[in-house]
Design a protein around this motif. Structure first.
Motif, PDB file in Angstrom:
ATOM      1  N   LYS A  27       0.818  -1.217   0.000  1.00 36.04           N
ATOM      2  CA  LYS A  27       0.000   0.000   0.000  1.00 36.04           C
ATOM      3  C   LYS A  27       0.856   1.273   0.000  1.00 36.04           C
ATOM      4  O   LYS A  27       0.380   2.350  -0.372  1.00 36.04           O
ATOM      5  CB  LYS A  27      -0.938   0.004   1.203  1.00 36.04           C
ATOM      6  N   ASN A  28       2.136   1.165   0.411  1.00 31.84           N
ATOM      7  CA  ASN A  28       3.035   2.328   0.464  1.00 31.84           C
ATOM      8  C   ASN A  28       4.057   2.337  -0.655  1.00 31.84           C
ATOM      9  O   ASN A  28       4.888   3.249  -0.723  1.00 31.84           O
ATOM     10  CB  ASN A  28       3.779   2.354   1.809  1.00 31.84           C
ATOM     11  N   PHE A  29       3.986   1.339  -1.544  1.00 35.99           N
ATOM     12  CA  PHE A  29       5.029   1.213  -2.567  1.00 35.99           C
ATOM     13  C   PHE A  29       5.028   2.406  -3.522  1.00 35.99           C
ATOM     14  O   PHE A  29       6.080   2.965  -3.846  1.00 35.99           O
ATOM     15  CB  PHE A  29       4.833  -0.089  -3.355  1.00 35.99           C
ATOM     16  N   SER A  30       3.843   2.801  -4.008  1.00 33.47           N
ATOM     17  CA  SER A  30       3.771   3.896  -4.984  1.00 33.47           C
ATOM     18  C   SER A  30       4.278   5.208  -4.393  1.00 33.47           C
ATOM     19  O   SER A  30       4.959   5.985  -5.076  1.00 33.47           O
ATOM     20  CB  SER A  30       2.341   4.062  -5.493  1.00 33.47           C
ATOM     21  N   GLU A  31       3.978   5.455  -3.119  1.00 29.10           N
ATOM     22  CA  GLU A  31       4.438   6.682  -2.473  1.00 29.10           C
ATOM     23  C   GLU A  31       5.969   6.696  -2.367  1.00 29.10           C
ATOM     24  O   GLU A  31       6.609   7.724  -2.618  1.00 29.10           O
ATOM     25  CB  GLU A  31       3.820   6.816  -1.085  1.00 29.10           C
ATOM     26  N   SER A  32       6.556   5.556  -2.016  1.00 28.21           N
ATOM     27  CA  SER A  32       8.014   5.477  -1.910  1.00 28.21           C
ATOM     28  C   SER A  32       8.678   5.649  -3.274  1.00 28.21           C
ATOM     29  O   SER A  32       9.733   6.282  -3.391  1.00 28.21           O
ATOM     30  CB  SER A  32       8.422   4.129  -1.300  1.00 28.21           C
ATOM     31  N   LEU A  33       8.045   5.098  -4.303  1.00 25.75           N
ATOM     32  CA  LEU A  33       8.595   5.233  -5.650  1.00 25.75           C
ATOM     33  C   LEU A  33       8.559   6.689  -6.114  1.00 25.75           C
ATOM     34  O   LEU A  33       9.529   7.202  -6.695  1.00 25.75           O
ATOM     35  CB  LEU A  33       7.798   4.341  -6.612  1.00 25.75           C
ATOM     36  N   GLN A  34       7.446   7.375  -5.859  1.00 24.73           N
ATOM     37  CA  GLN A  34       7.341   8.788  -6.224  1.00 24.73           C
ATOM     38  C   GLN A  34       8.324   9.644  -5.422  1.00 24.73           C
ATOM     39  O   GLN A  34       8.874  10.624  -5.932  1.00 24.73           O
ATOM     40  CB  GLN A  34       5.910   9.271  -5.982  1.00 24.73           C
ATOM     41  N   GLU A  35       8.557   9.255  -4.189  1.00 18.88           N
ATOM     42  CA  GLU A  35       9.523   9.966  -3.348  1.00 18.88           C
ATOM     43  C   GLU A  35      10.930   9.873  -3.938  1.00 18.88           C
ATOM     44  O   GLU A  35      11.668  10.873  -3.989  1.00 18.88           O
ATOM     45  CB  GLU A  35       9.485   9.377  -1.949  1.00 18.88           C
ATOM     46  N   ASP A  36      11.305   8.686  -4.423  1.00 17.27           N
ATOM     47  CA  ASP A  36      12.608   8.511  -5.073  1.00 17.27           C
ATOM     48  C   ASP A  36      12.731   9.412  -6.295  1.00 17.27           C
ATOM     49  O   ASP A  36      13.778  10.029  -6.537  1.00 17.27           O
ATOM     50  CB  ASP A  36      12.801   7.050  -5.487  1.00 17.27           C
ATOM     51  N   GLN A  37      11.660   9.484  -7.082  1.00 22.49           N
ATOM     52  CA  GLN A  37      11.689  10.314  -8.282  1.00 22.49           C
ATOM     53  C   GLN A  37      11.829  11.792  -7.931  1.00 22.49           C
ATOM     54  O   GLN A  37      12.550  12.538  -8.600  1.00 22.49           O
ATOM     55  CB  GLN A  37      10.412  10.093  -9.109  1.00 22.49           C
ATOM     56  N   LYS A  38      11.175  12.233  -6.867  1.00 20.81           N
ATOM     57  CA  LYS A  38      11.290  13.626  -6.424  1.00 20.81           C
ATOM     58  C   LYS A  38      12.724  13.942  -6.001  1.00 20.81           C
ATOM     59  O   LYS A  38      13.250  15.017  -6.307  1.00 20.81           O
ATOM     60  CB  LYS A  38      10.334  13.890  -5.252  1.00 20.81           C
ATOM     61  N   ILE A  39      13.349  12.999  -5.300  1.00 26.51           N
ATOM     62  CA  ILE A  39      14.731  13.203  -4.858  1.00 26.51           C
ATOM     63  C   ILE A  39      15.657  13.346  -6.059  1.00 26.51           C
ATOM     64  O   ILE A  39      16.479  14.274  -6.128  1.00 26.51           O
ATOM     65  CB  ILE A  39      15.182  12.045  -3.948  1.00 26.51           C
ATOM     66  N   ARG A  40      15.528  12.442  -7.024  1.00 26.44           N
ATOM     67  CA  ARG A  40      16.403  12.486  -8.200  1.00 26.44           C
ATOM     68  C   ARG A  40      16.164  13.747  -9.032  1.00 26.44           C
ATOM     69  O   ARG A  40      17.114  14.382  -9.504  1.00 26.44           O
ATOM     70  CB  ARG A  40      16.191  11.231  -9.051  1.00 26.44           C
ATOM     71  N   ASP A  41      14.905  14.119  -9.222  1.00 21.90           N
ATOM     72  CA  ASP A  41      14.595  15.324 -10.009  1.00 21.90           C
ATOM     73  C   ASP A  41      15.133  16.571  -9.324  1.00 21.90           C
ATOM     74  O   ASP A  41      15.680  17.470  -9.987  1.00 21.90           O
ATOM     75  CB  ASP A  41      13.081  15.452 -10.212  1.00 21.90           C
ATOM     76  N   PHE A  42      14.991  16.648  -8.012  1.00 20.16           N
ATOM     77  CA  PHE A  42      15.464  17.819  -7.278  1.00 20.16           C
ATOM     78  C   PHE A  42      16.983  17.951  -7.400  1.00 20.16           C
ATOM     79  O   PHE A  42      17.508  19.052  -7.641  1.00 20.16           O
ATOM     80  CB  PHE A  42      15.059  17.722  -5.810  1.00 20.16           C
ATOM     81  N   ILE A  43      17.697  16.842  -7.239  1.00 20.17           N
ATOM     82  CA  ILE A  43      19.161  16.878  -7.323  1.00 20.17           C
ATOM     83  C   ILE A  43      19.615  17.267  -8.726  1.00 20.17           C
ATOM     84  O   ILE A  43      20.507  18.115  -8.899  1.00 20.17           O
ATOM     85  CB  ILE A  43      19.752  15.522  -6.904  1.00 20.17           C
ATOM     86  N   LYS A  44      18.997  16.691  -9.751  1.00 23.03           N
ATOM     87  CA  LYS A  44      19.392  17.016 -11.126  1.00 23.03           C
ATOM     88  C   LYS A  44      19.105  18.475 -11.462  1.00 23.03           C
ATOM     89  O   LYS A  44      19.912  19.146 -12.125  1.00 23.03           O
ATOM     90  CB  LYS A  44      18.665  16.085 -12.098  1.00 23.03           C
TER      91      LYS A  44
END
Length: 222
Positions: A27-44
């Motif tokens: 139930k929390n997988f999609s939220e964790s996946l989106q969180e990873d994408q936010k981290i990578r986008d912010f750093i780039k």
């Protein structure tokens, strides 16, 4: 059939590993996946803004490891001038801004470390960014491809294949051009293949760049 599979996914568990390492309930997988994408986008975005439009941003890979109370982010990149001039301040600023952005959705502490890449042109993403910069500057696509091949040879790679698709040279009909130097054994699972698919916007439209680099069979990729 082998050309239809992503070379990185094909080698997971042998020569490639996942870029994110964590466990989550379904139930929390999609939220964790989106969180990873936010981290990578912010750093780039942060690095791109700091580089002021440089041809090569220098980020090869961003690995994320999550624990109960900590999110460990490892950035594999070329160490550019902006980090060499004020490395501690830049990293602290990036970590503080990213922590503020994530405070709304996570409670873990964030820790960012940078690992230096000493041989950048053995990595597909760096080569793709270089070619993209050349194409934006209206350099001939054939000249850009040949120069990329030379850079990869000088870096010690055993083989490289470069493919560019789209309205090449401003022609009305889109086509695909590619060039290969050395060995690129895509169906050998033990072979360490670096792969990147990179879109670039030019005055003639969007061009697609694909890079395959055969590094070696033994040893670490990074």
């Amino acid at each position: 059939m082998g050309q239809k599979m992503n070379p990185l996914g094909f080698r997971l568990g042998t020569t490639q590993s996942h870029h994110s390492i964590w466990f989550a309930q379904p139930k929390n997988f999609s939220e964790s996946l989106q969180e990873d994408q936010k981290i990578r986008d912010f750093i780039k975005n942060y690095v791109q803004k700091t580089m002021n439009g440089a041809e090569v941003e220098g980020i090869v890979q961003i690995k994320i490891q999550k624990r109960i109370d900590l999110i460990q982010v490892i950035i594999y990149m070329i160490i550019p001038k902006f980090l060499m001039e004020g490395k501690p301040r830049r990293i602290e600023e990036l970590q503080m801004n990213l922590q503020k952005k994530l405070n709304n959705c996570v409670k873990q502490k964030l820790n960012i470390t940078i690992s230096r890449i000493t041989n950048p042109y053995r990595h597909a993403i760096i080569l793709a960014e270089f070619i993209a910069g050349q194409l934006k500057n209206r350099v001939s696509f054939r000249k850009a491809m040949k120069k990329a091949i030379r850079l990869t040879d000088q870096a010690g790679a055993k083989g490289v294949q470069v493919q560019i698709a789209g309205r090449l040279g401003g022609k009305e009909i889109a086509r695909v051009e590619w060039i290969r130097e050395g060995r690129v054994p895509l169906q050998t699972i033990r072979a360490k293949i670096g792969y990147c698919s990179y879109p670039v916007r030019t005055i003639n439209g969007v061009l697609g760049i694909k890079i395959w680099i055969f590094v070696n069979v033994d040893g670490d990729f990074l």
